[in-house]
Design a protein around this motif. Structure first.
Motif, PDB file in Angstrom:
ATOM      1  N   HIS A 316       0.800  -1.189   0.128  1.00 10.91           N
ATOM      2  CA  HIS A 316       0.029  -0.082  -0.135  1.00 10.91           C
ATOM      3  C   HIS A 316       0.931   1.139  -0.117  1.00 10.91           C
ATOM      4  CE1 HIS A 316      -2.752   2.796   1.452  1.00 10.91           C
ATOM      5  NE2 HIS A 316      -3.940   2.122   1.187  1.00 10.91           N
ATOM      6  N   PRO A 317       0.588   2.128  -0.869  1.00  8.52           N
ATOM      7  CA  PRO A 317       1.338   3.295  -0.920  1.00  8.52           C
ATOM      8  C   PRO A 317       1.383   4.031   0.501  1.00  8.52           C
ATOM      9  CG  PRO A 317      -0.114   3.468  -2.687  1.00  8.52           C
ATOM     10  CD  PRO A 317      -0.496   2.364  -1.755  1.00  8.52           C
ATOM     11  N   ARG A 318       2.840   4.570   0.948  1.00 12.53           N
ATOM     12  CA  ARG A 318       2.854   5.033   2.124  1.00 12.53           C
ATOM     13  C   ARG A 318       3.306   6.333   2.247  1.00 12.53           C
ATOM     14  NH1 ARG A 318       8.702   4.561   3.967  1.00 12.53           N
ATOM     15  NH2 ARG A 318       9.833   3.360   2.460  1.00 12.53           N
ATOM     16  N   GLY A 319       3.302   6.994   1.215  1.00 16.76           N
ATOM     17  CA  GLY A 319       3.597   8.278   1.060  1.00 16.76           C
ATOM     18  C   GLY A 319       4.909   8.873   1.547  1.00 16.76           C
ATOM     19  N   ALA A 328       3.544  -0.004  11.181  1.00 19.38           N
ATOM     20  CA  ALA A 328       2.696   0.039  12.394  1.00 19.38           C
ATOM     21  C   ALA A 328       1.197   0.569  12.117  1.00 19.38           C
ATOM     22  CB  ALA A 328       3.371   1.093  13.597  1.00 19.38           C
ATOM     23  N   SER A 329       1.017   1.315  11.290  1.00 14.92           N
ATOM     24  CA  SER A 329      -0.349   1.815  10.706  1.00 14.92           C
ATOM     25  C   SER A 329      -1.129   0.562  10.114  1.00 14.92           C
ATOM     26  CB  SER A 329      -0.177   3.055   9.898  1.00 14.92           C
ATOM     27  OG  SER A 329      -1.344   3.298   9.551  1.00 14.92           O
ATOM     28  N   ARG A 330      -0.346   0.112   8.917  1.00 14.27           N
ATOM     29  CA  ARG A 330      -1.117  -0.984   8.192  1.00 14.27           C
ATOM     30  C   ARG A 330      -1.171  -2.283   8.821  1.00 14.27           C
ATOM     31  NH1 ARG A 330      -4.021   1.699   4.723  1.00 14.27           N
ATOM     32  NH2 ARG A 330      -4.265  -0.363   3.909  1.00 14.27           N
ATOM     33  N   ASP A 352      12.651  -3.882  -0.515  1.00 13.99           N
ATOM     34  CA  ASP A 352      11.407  -4.413  -1.670  1.00 13.99           C
ATOM     35  C   ASP A 352      10.372  -5.013  -1.024  1.00 13.99           C
ATOM     36  OD1 ASP A 352      10.480  -6.173  -3.354  1.00 13.99           O
ATOM     37  OD2 ASP A 352      12.257  -6.883  -4.012  1.00 13.99           O
ATOM     38  N   PRO A 353       9.116  -4.269  -1.273  1.00 14.93           N
ATOM     39  CA  PRO A 353       7.917  -4.623  -0.543  1.00 14.93           C
ATOM     40  C   PRO A 353       7.639  -6.248  -0.670  1.00 14.93           C
ATOM     41  CG  PRO A 353       7.388  -2.760  -1.911  1.00 14.93           C
ATOM     42  CD  PRO A 353       8.887  -3.251  -2.151  1.00 14.93           C
TER      43      PRO A 353
END
Length: 447
Positions: A316-319, A328-330, A352-353
């Protein structure tokens, strides 16, 4: 009172049970222990709640003894978990089953049980001799053969006893300050008894942490994780962990996830890792290190999330958020779990995601050596079962029986250690009584 001087050497659960069995069979028993009082290790085990046995089904219970389950099974036939709970109840101590299946005395503590037990032993005529340390067998000066006599160091100096029969219950090699120092290994070997070297069991393992991780997180628990040992890779894990763990707890707040994963918790230490989830795999970890010099523990940091879910959240894009804030958020991945991920994953994996998601689900934790035997909860190794008859008498030294952690077996924590110690004490005591009576040996499961 039947004739025969019976010596029980060692005042832990196995020795006390052997002494009780012999005394209730009508024999006079002298119990010798190196410490000022008996049951020291039992009391320590009960400080956080005395887990005396386990309520799981018989087949799974016996599997806990690994390579020695065939040898331990007859002991459990003689005095298994149900018999142990009945015995405790007869002492006036009720028991209950915890949510994990572990069995505890009501009140959780070992001291009331030990006090009630000692009252029964004294009433049965058992004589306790404290501060009497066994120094080994006496050798005949003429031909250097072993005689059935024992040298003891006492507060009044050295003495020699010559019992008609002896039960040895001297413990393994863990926690030597509580009396189980393993000194008996050398003098039994000198008498020609085959003894496997004592090794740490239910122990921690060493991992060289970075200074930051060690100073910040030593003592922190990793809760709700899953681990496996053996061959694996993040790619393999990603392909096999799309289903969240399910099913009933196995033991010690662990749940089997499938694919040889086990769920629970462990603790980061200054030197590496320890705790219930580590102890459950200690034998395999220790043996692999002995064979190749190191081993890998594979760690799922988020066992409640499927691999697909983790990949989606990581991607997910983290900006402008940092990686730590993003995880922590996702995913709720923070604290010691997030720090361990950074400690064990490479810079390339973190960047690397796809590889990062795979590492979260299967993080390699390399371990280099077990902690010292003196720190272990219990020990492996001991007198080989091949050296004993079915009543735990030494084939080469008739009239001498062995019990407890002196025998070559090991088991994880969860009540399995204590159950086998009590059971072996009962079998050794019964075997000694029957040997003294000259009666034909009876099967172990005969009341």
């Amino acid at each position: 009172m039947k004739t025969g001087h019976i010596a029980v050497i060692g005042g832990g659960p196995a020795g006390l049970m052997a002494a009780e069995t012999l005394a209730l069979a009508g024999y006079g028993v002298d119990l010798y222990d190196a410490l000022p009082s008996v049951g020291r290790k039992l009391l320590i085990a009960g400080k956080g709640g005395l887990n005396i046995t386990h309520a799981e089904n018989e087949l799974d219970f016996r599997r806990r003894y690994g390579a020695r389950q065939a040898e331990i099974a007859p002991l459990l036939d003689a005095f298994g978990p149900t018999a142990l709970r009945d015995w405790m109840h007869a002492l006036g101590i009720d028991s209950f089953v915890g949510s994990s299946g572990r069995v505890f005395p009501v009140g959780m503590k070992a001291a009331p049980l030990l006090r009630a037990w000692l009252r029964r032993l004294r009433a049965a005529g058992v004589q306790l001799h404290m501060r009497h340390r066994c120094l080994g067998l006496v050798r005949d000066s003429a031909d250097n053969t072993v005689a059935p006599r024992w040298r003891l160091a006492t507060p009044e100096g050295e003495c020699v006893i010559e019992p008609t029969a002896t039960v040895l219950a001297l413990g393994g090699g863990s926690w030597p300050m509580l009396g189980a120092d393993g000194r008996w290994v050398e003098w039994l070997r000198a008498a020609g008894i085959p003894v496997a070297s004592l090794l740490p069991a239910n122990c921690g393992f060493e991992r060289p942490w970075s200074d930051f991780f060690r100073e910040r997180f030593a003592g922190e628990p990793l809760k709700n994780v899953a681990v496996r040992v053996g061959a694996a890779s993040p790619i393999e894990a990603a392909a096999t962990t799309d289903t969240p763990p399910a099913g009933p707890p196995a033991s010690s707040r662990e749940a089997t996830r499938g694919d040889n994963w086990r769920r629970g918790e462990f603790i980061v230490t200054t030197h590496g890792v320890e705790g219930g989830l580590i102890y459950a795999h200690a034998a395999a970890l220790r043996d692999t290190i002995a064979a190749v010099g190191h081993t890998t523990l594979w760690l799922d940091l988020l066992p409640d999330r499927t691999a697909a879910e983790v990949r989606a959240e990581v991607a997910h894009p983290r900006g402008r958020r940092s990686l730590g804030s993003h995880l922590a958020s996702r995913l709720g991945l923070k604290g010691v779990k997030a720090a361990l991920l950074r400690e064990c994953a490479s810079t390339e994996e973190l960047a690397d995601p796809e590889r990062l998601a795979a590492a979260i689900k299967c993080l390699p934790l390399t371990l280099h050596s077990p902690r010292p035997l003196a720190e272990a909860i219990s020990s492996a190794g001991g007198v080989l079962f091949s050296a004993l008859d079915e009543h735990l008498m030494l084939r080469a030294l008739p009239g001498i029986f062995c019990a407890g952690e002196m025998l070559d077996w090991e088991a994880p924590t969860g009540g399995y250690l204590l159950t086998a110690c009590f059971a072996s004490g009962r079998v050794a005591g019964s075997g000694a009584a029957r040997w003294l009576a000259g009666a034909p040996a009876l099967p172990r499961n005969t009341p």
